[in-house]
Design an enzyme around this catalytic site. Sequence first.
Site, PDB file in Angstrom:
ATOM      1  N   HIS B 325       0.806  -1.223   0.000  1.00  0.00           N
ATOM      2  CA  HIS B 325       0.000   0.000   0.000  1.00  0.00           C
ATOM      3  C   HIS B 325       0.838   1.272   0.000  1.00  0.00           C
ATOM      4  O   HIS B 325       0.385   2.306  -0.484  1.00  0.00           O
ATOM      5  CB  HIS B 325      -0.946   0.013   1.211  1.00  0.00           C
ATOM      6  CG  HIS B 325      -2.137  -0.858   1.003  1.00  0.00           C
ATOM      7  ND1 HIS B 325      -2.121  -2.200   1.257  1.00  0.00           N
ATOM      8  CD2 HIS B 325      -3.380  -0.582   0.541  1.00  0.00           C
ATOM      9  CE1 HIS B 325      -3.306  -2.711   0.966  1.00  0.00           C
ATOM     10  NE2 HIS B 325      -4.088  -1.750   0.519  1.00  0.00           N
ATOM     11  N   GLY B 326       2.016   1.215   0.569  1.00  0.00           N
ATOM     12  CA  GLY B 326       2.805   2.441   0.574  1.00  0.00           C
ATOM     13  C   GLY B 326       4.188   2.218   1.126  1.00  0.00           C
ATOM     14  O   GLY B 326       4.421   1.299   1.916  1.00  0.00           O
TER      15      GLY B 326
END
Lengths: 348, 476
Positions: B325-326
Amino acid sequence: MANPSLQKAAWLMLAITITTAAAWEIHLRKSGASISYDETGPLWAHHRKKVYMPSEEATVFIGSSRNKFDLDTKTWQDLTGETPIQLAQEGNCPLPVLDDLANDKNFKGKLVIDVTEGLFFDIFPGNRIEINNALKYYKEESPAQKLSFYINSFLESKLVLLDKEYFSLSAKLKALQIPNRKGVFEFPIFPMEFNHVNFERQSWMTDRFVNDTSLQQQVQKVWLFVFDMLKNIPPLSTHDLDSVFASIKNNVDKIQARGGKIVFVRTPSNGPFWMGEQMVFPREKFWDRLLATTRCAGIHFTDYPVLKELICPEWSHLTPADAVVHTKELVRILHEEKGWKFSTIKSR
Amino acid sequence: MVFNSYTFIVFFALVLTLHYLPLAWKTKKINLLLASYLFYAAWNPPFIILLWLSTVIDYVVGKKMYTETHVAKRRLLLFISLAGNLGLLAFFKYGGFLLQNFTGLCQLAGIDFQAAKPDIILPVGISFYTFQTLSYTLDIYLRRSEPEKSLLDFSLFVTFFPQLVAGPIVRPGQLIPQFKQPHTATREQMLQGLFLLSLGLFMKVVLADSLLAGPANSMFGSNQLPSTVDAWAGVLAFSGQIFCDFAGYSTCAIGIALCLGFTLPDNFLYPYAATGFSDFWRRWHITLSSWLRDYLYIPLGGNRKGHARTYINLMLTMLLGGLWHGANWTFVVWGGLHGFYLWIEKFIDDKTGLVKNMVQSGKKTIAAFTYALFTFFLINITWVFFRASDFASASKVLKGMFGLHKGEAILTTLDLIKAFTIIAGIFIVHWLLRNSKVLTVAYKAPWWVIGIVWALLLLLLIWSQESTSSFIYFQF
């Protein structure tokens, strides 16, 4: 699932949507609302792209809301034969734009910088958010966003209901003005008659606002709220102020070294606003020092009888009629006293 | 371009017109492919090269891998595909993060190493199309499927614009076969697609951008310590924002594909009414969780190698899912928290079977409702790490949520009302509809009710005037 229910629903949806939107548009127009543009990112970026026009064809304006209200773009264009490029951003410090233009080697034009000291000298917190967003948008604008801007502008030019500032869902909810808990910060809202924006990013107040003192008082209350905020903010330290002046001088030098021309303008303000400004930003410490440091020309409204007499109904911005007077005088001073040359000077 | 823009309306109208002209199917597919490239290039034209690179590598590698019998050479080909796809992802998405951690490690070791901050722009949706193409080569490597012969169909699979930048992450078997036969929507499918598109845009533009982003941003962006009410309101607002933003995109994508006659898999099924965390991951970003299950959890051994390895595999999958996700340790902690919840749930379930029975029965009992509420409560704690920019901010918000400091009032009354009422509404809707689908519900309701609801969605969409903001998941 093979039944026709969505078809009927779709027809009903179309009928309700079109009827309601049309009724809303008619209602707004009947209540005196007029076309206004969203002046943020896309529109700002659209005008920012024009700064490369030859200096004999255009002048760039940066600053805060006073520049947007007090400069009548049509008058400027009629008198000078040049395009005014309005890049001022209300409630924001213009120094990020000065920095951007100074570091853009292709910008060699004429620049008029509005000095609203409270914003210019950067003492309000968060007074660079919108302008930094606009600059970011300009630098990162995608091809899809460019096309969306043209479609959006066309629609905004036709539909009053697309005035995001006053008629969007968020704006209407905020207009309910539900009381807050103690300690919660919320900036007060302006009456919708106060600020409309045209495609050239000129702001103007409506006739109703000009003639209605209760509306003017609403805006005056907003300024009093701002003064209260100001009381809690410590003044800039000598070191910080020195840095601000040094940064301005550096940027001004860069533009002038490329052949650009710069003038600082202190537009009119009146009443308690002007009194407060004089107390917090005494002329000799700020305005005079600015001109001395940068060696640029300056136009302070108190130095010119015509400008000095102009009245801001809510203490800070000129009416559309006075914006014309202000613009004419500005062109005259620039031409006759500051040595600016314009393509065509028609008449005063 | 984003779905919530005027440019997309024009683009989609042109694509639909071309798709319904009496042209050969191959021509229509070429149109769709060119439209998909245009859709992507409208953000940042040079990044189209990455799409081509990914397409060519996997097309060529897939073909060679299928015919290759030598194990070492097959592995080499797999390595080329993984290195190509994950290499691009690592450079663009994790380059700065890796460098930052390396610098931190050097400083811990007493080495004075300072690296210039890399100026890397993240190509939109790179995590999504990378996973999509990876599933293609991994399936061929695992002998689950054959390579695609047509470069056109394969390119369209990689690039198909409705789901290109934010999913649903589609498997080759779900999409490529649909390109083999002419596909156009019936009138009813077209209406279904337009209804879903309206609903998705409403979720994104009205709920996420216009109503919920404000309170979430104000609370998470504040320098003050939030009071308990403010901390919860901000977190709940973000909880609603992230759902409406992402599920809104997926709903738009499914609707747009349906207008063209294609079917995309569901990506969200009322996740905030999940009873437990395994149920949550069957309802939230379904195509990612099934991807992680099939290409990470099961290859790691899944639950086939004993209890201890099952727990480790579960945690590894969630940690990597978090990192997907990041590029920030806060996302890893977010994944780790989900892994931890799954551990506890699995431990209890292995002993009692309570949660499994509850999920399998699907009954809306008071116990199930209470557990759904408890699950939602825990999910909100994980969202703090997802949204906060660093651990200091996350700690500040968590302390506020649990009354561990004397916080201040930050949010306006309007923001509080928006956050609490909309989230309550979302939770109730999820609970009531948890065993059904939107279109099924739409067809069960009287036509005039759907007509009015549909009109309300569009009117609120027009009224909100939040037209061009990006979807949160684009950055992933």
